[in-house]
Scaffold this active site. Structure first.
Site: not given
Ligand SMILES: [Zn+2]
Length: 260
Positions: A95, A123, A210
């Site tokens: 991820h 991210h 998140t």
């Molecule tokens: Zn994060």
């Protein structure tokens, strides 16, 4: 298509394998498959597992759009960073690209509470929005206090002429495939090199992880000053993960404090 399915299976297997690892704050205790798009994307996280119900029912979720803020009272405690060089330990979680901190080394202090750095990850684009705008990439430094309460420091990146030396060092060691990790005890990096010069100006609010299980009670520190990376560094990081960004969550009356 077969390749896509295989890649997904590998990514999910990776999550499961890492779930028992305390440094894997993104999906503790669950091997359930989740992604950033399609039928296992953010709108469906709560349906994927009972353990993820907070992703839908939560009222204090992250990320948020930072628009209307309030000056913090003068006696609000300021965050203090106590980071030192630590050996490189990188994971490709399926991820995000994540750096596992050395236990007991780097920490931050807020008031009387010390939070140890557990891991940091990236991210792209950045998850938090500032007046509805996202930066091209962000950094989340995840810390935990002795009772397990989490504090995340978020750093925004901007593209400029100067590459970031710490990111440059990490890029050479990032494992290519989901589930892989790489340790380089000979290479020490100081996470301080990924932070802006000015650490005193930030926004703070109470939010959540998140990623599933979207657990709440997380103190967020959103540093205002961005850090410069080069276009080549951004492109290299996007080569690993692009659009690993959860949509903005409703504030539901939460206050965002601005600390000078
Ligand atoms: Zn994060």
């Amino acid at each position: 298509m077969r390749q896509a399915i295989l890649a997904l299976a590998l990514a999910c297997a990776a999550s499961g394998a890492l779930a028992d690892d305390a440094t894997h704050a993104h999906a503790p205790g669950s091997a359930s498959h989740w992604t950033y798009s399609g039928t296992s994307g953010p709108e469906h996280w709560a349906q994927i597992s009972e353990a993820f119900h907070t992703c839908e029912s939560g009222r204090a979720e992250s990320p948020i759009d930072i628009r209307s803020t309030k000056k913090a009272p003068a006696d609000t405690p300021r965050i203090q960073f106590s980071y030192e060089p630590v050996p490189v330990h990188l994971l490709n979680t399926g991820h995000a690209i994540q750096f596992a901190a050395t236990p007991g080394k780097d920490s931050v202090t807020l008031g009387d509470t010390r939070y140890q750095l557990v891991q940091f990850h990236f991210h792209s684009p950045g998850e938090e929005r500032f007046a509805s705008r996202a930066s091209p990439m962000d950094l989340h430094l995840v810390h935990a206090d002795a009772s397990g309460k989490l504090l995340v420091v978020a750093v925004q990146f901007v593209v400029g002429d100067t590459p970031n030396p710490v990111l440059g060092a990490l890029l050479d060691d990032i494992p290519m495939n989901p589930g892989e990790e790489k340790t380089d005890n000979a290479l020490l990096v100081n996470p301080l090199g990924l932070l802006p010069a000015t650490k005193s100006g930030y926004y703070t609010y109470s939010g959540s992880l998140t990623t599933p299980p979207c657990s709440e009670g997380v103190t967020w520190i959103e540093l205002k000053e961005p850090v410069t990376i080069s276009r080549a560094q951004l492109e290299a990081m996007r080569g690993f993960y692009d659009h690993n960004q959860r949509p903005v969550q409703p504030l539901n009356g939460r206050e965002i404090l601005e600390v000078d």
